[in-house]
Design a protein around this motif. Structure first.
Motif, PDB file in Angstrom:
ATOM      1  N   MET A 264       0.840  -1.186   0.000  1.00 50.40           N
ATOM      2  CA  MET A 264       0.000   0.000   0.000  1.00 50.40           C
ATOM      3  C   MET A 264       0.881   1.245   0.000  1.00 50.40           C
ATOM      4  O   MET A 264       1.838   1.354   0.746  1.00 50.40           O
ATOM      5  CB  MET A 264      -0.892  -0.018   1.244  1.00 50.40           C
ATOM      6  CG  MET A 264      -1.871   1.130   1.297  1.00 50.40           C
ATOM      7  SD  MET A 264      -3.079   0.872   2.584  1.00 50.40           S
ATOM      8  CE  MET A 264      -2.717   2.266   3.612  1.00 50.40           C
ATOM      9  N   ALA A 265       0.571   2.190  -0.843  1.00 48.52           N
ATOM     10  CA  ALA A 265       1.341   3.434  -0.942  1.00 48.52           C
ATOM     11  C   ALA A 265       1.097   4.302   0.289  1.00 48.52           C
ATOM     12  O   ALA A 265       0.026   4.264   0.893  1.00 48.52           O
ATOM     13  CB  ALA A 265       0.943   4.178  -2.205  1.00 48.52           C
ATOM     14  N   ASN A 266       2.084   5.086   0.633  1.00 50.82           N
ATOM     15  CA  ASN A 266       1.979   6.000   1.756  1.00 50.82           C
ATOM     16  C   ASN A 266       1.292   7.271   1.266  1.00 50.82           C
ATOM     17  O   ASN A 266       1.880   8.060   0.526  1.00 50.82           O
ATOM     18  CB  ASN A 266       3.376   6.296   2.310  1.00 50.82           C
ATOM     19  CG  ASN A 266       3.342   7.250   3.472  1.00 50.82           C
ATOM     20  OD1 ASN A 266       2.312   7.794   3.838  1.00 50.82           O
ATOM     21  ND2 ASN A 266       4.500   7.451   4.063  1.00 50.82           N
ATOM     22  N   ALA A 267       0.051   7.503   1.702  1.00 47.07           N
ATOM     23  CA  ALA A 267      -0.741   8.630   1.214  1.00 47.07           C
ATOM     24  C   ALA A 267      -0.204   9.973   1.685  1.00 47.07           C
ATOM     25  O   ALA A 267      -0.508  11.007   1.090  1.00 47.07           O
ATOM     26  CB  ALA A 267      -2.194   8.471   1.649  1.00 47.07           C
ATOM     27  N   THR A 268       0.618   9.983   2.741  1.00 45.04           N
ATOM     28  CA  THR A 268       1.151  11.249   3.255  1.00 45.04           C
ATOM     29  C   THR A 268       2.488  11.613   2.615  1.00 45.04           C
ATOM     30  O   THR A 268       3.053  12.655   2.925  1.00 45.04           O
ATOM     31  CB  THR A 268       1.325  11.198   4.781  1.00 45.04           C
ATOM     32  OG1 THR A 268       2.266  10.176   5.112  1.00 45.04           O
ATOM     33  CG2 THR A 268      -0.008  10.924   5.480  1.00 45.04           C
ATOM     34  N   LYS A 269       2.970  10.769   1.725  1.00 41.51           N
ATOM     35  CA  LYS A 269       4.251  11.025   1.055  1.00 41.51           C
ATOM     36  C   LYS A 269       4.013  11.744  -0.266  1.00 41.51           C
ATOM     37  O   LYS A 269       3.085  11.415  -1.009  1.00 41.51           O
ATOM     38  CB  LYS A 269       4.988   9.714   0.802  1.00 41.51           C
ATOM     39  CG  LYS A 269       6.382   9.915   0.230  1.00 41.51           C
ATOM     40  CD  LYS A 269       7.131   8.595   0.149  1.00 41.51           C
ATOM     41  CE  LYS A 269       8.547   8.818  -0.340  1.00 41.51           C
ATOM     42  NZ  LYS A 269       9.318   7.574  -0.302  1.00 41.51           N
ATOM     43  N   TYR A 270       4.889  12.690  -0.546  1.00 40.57           N
ATOM     44  CA  TYR A 270       4.833  13.438  -1.800  1.00 40.57           C
ATOM     45  C   TYR A 270       6.238  13.482  -2.389  1.00 40.57           C
ATOM     46  O   TYR A 270       7.192  13.845  -1.707  1.00 40.57           O
ATOM     47  CB  TYR A 270       4.324  14.861  -1.530  1.00 40.57           C
ATOM     48  CG  TYR A 270       4.600  15.848  -2.636  1.00 40.57           C
ATOM     49  CD1 TYR A 270       3.951  15.772  -3.862  1.00 40.57           C
ATOM     50  CD2 TYR A 270       5.526  16.858  -2.452  1.00 40.57           C
ATOM     51  CE1 TYR A 270       4.220  16.682  -4.876  1.00 40.57           C
ATOM     52  CE2 TYR A 270       5.797  17.786  -3.452  1.00 40.57           C
ATOM     53  CZ  TYR A 270       5.145  17.691  -4.658  1.00 40.57           C
ATOM     54  OH  TYR A 270       5.414  18.585  -5.648  1.00 40.57           O
ATOM     55  N   VAL A 271       6.343  13.088  -3.660  1.00 41.18           N
ATOM     56  CA  VAL A 271       7.599  13.193  -4.398  1.00 41.18           C
ATOM     57  C   VAL A 271       7.327  14.138  -5.558  1.00 41.18           C
ATOM     58  O   VAL A 271       6.447  13.887  -6.383  1.00 41.18           O
ATOM     59  CB  VAL A 271       8.096  11.823  -4.899  1.00 41.18           C
ATOM     60  CG1 VAL A 271       9.369  11.983  -5.714  1.00 41.18           C
ATOM     61  CG2 VAL A 271       8.315  10.872  -3.728  1.00 41.18           C
ATOM     62  N   SER A 272       8.091  15.217  -5.601  1.00 40.81           N
ATOM     63  CA  SER A 272       7.817  16.275  -6.573  1.00 40.81           C
ATOM     64  C   SER A 272       8.400  15.981  -7.945  1.00 40.81           C
ATOM     65  O   SER A 272       9.294  15.154  -8.104  1.00 40.81           O
ATOM     66  CB  SER A 272       8.383  17.606  -6.070  1.00 40.81           C
ATOM     67  OG  SER A 272       9.796  17.644  -6.220  1.00 40.81           O
ATOM     68  N   LYS A 273       7.913  16.704  -8.894  1.00 40.24           N
ATOM     69  CA  LYS A 273       8.567  16.798 -10.188  1.00 40.24           C
ATOM     70  C   LYS A 273       9.667  17.846 -10.014  1.00 40.24           C
ATOM     71  O   LYS A 273       9.778  18.458  -8.942  1.00 40.24           O
ATOM     72  CB  LYS A 273       7.559  17.187 -11.263  1.00 40.24           C
ATOM     73  CG  LYS A 273       7.026  18.609 -11.142  1.00 40.24           C
ATOM     74  CD  LYS A 273       6.052  18.866 -12.259  1.00 40.24           C
ATOM     75  CE  LYS A 273       5.785  20.355 -12.431  1.00 40.24           C
ATOM     76  NZ  LYS A 273       4.866  20.577 -13.535  1.00 40.24           N
TER      77      LYS A 273
END
Length: 179
Positions: A1-10
């Motif tokens: 399951m992906a971590n919904a609180t994680k953000y990886v930017s462009k």
């Protein structure tokens, strides 16, 4: 399951990067590693990704930090700040996302080689950041923080923010013009 609180930017523009050495300007004893990334207000897709991770942190925080009750969002400090509120030309028309950590982030180049030079990344460079949003409740102050994970330098800028001119540009290279 992906971590919904994680953000990886462009790739986004960096501002105020303190990635190799911590920023101790405001608290020498508790310096933090920080960077602010600039997101065009027209980039709705990227803003939506940030907002989704922020909202997931609030949802997760209801049970873990907020005592089972959703906080009044109007009282929370927003994760994105309006660049038009600042007197900096490079911020105009942009959203600002400041990411920080007490722990040193892993900083790499485009080929994933470690970067160790303190001034290797400057304001205006294009970087990618990996961050995690997490709720906090400290001394009655509730909110969501943006914790810096890893940073990747994608492209150096030709015109760094706040760049001072060089002696060559100011005075030329021919010193006998003054004689």
């Amino acid at each position: 399951m992906a971590n919904a609180t994680k953000y990886v930017s462009k790739p986004l523009e960096a501002s105020y990067p303190y990635l190799i050495n911590p920023d101790t300007r405001f608290d020498a004893a508790k310096g933090k590693y920080t960077v602010t990334v600039l997101i065009s207000k027209e980039d709705v897709e990227e803003v939506n990704k940030i907002q989704a991770a922020y909202e997931a942190a609030i949802t997760e925080g209801i049970s873990k930090k907020f005592g089972g009750k959703a906080p009044n969002k109007a009282t929370l400090r927003p994760c994105l700040k309006d660049g038009d509120d600042y007197d900096r030309p490079e911020f105009k028309g942009k959203w600002l996302l400041t990411c920080s950590s007490s722990n040193k982030p892993q900083v790499v180049d485009i080929n994933l080689n470690p970067i160790t030079e303190p001034k290797a990344i400057v304001g205006g460079d294009l970087i990618r950041v990996s961050v995690n949003f997490a709720a906090y409740n400290v001394g009655g102050s509730k909110g969501v923080s943006c914790y810096l994970g890893s940073v990747q330098l994608v492209k150096k800028t030709d015109t760094p923010f706040g760049n001072r001119s060089t002696p060559e540009a100011d005075f030329g290279t021919n010193s006998d013009t003054l004689l």
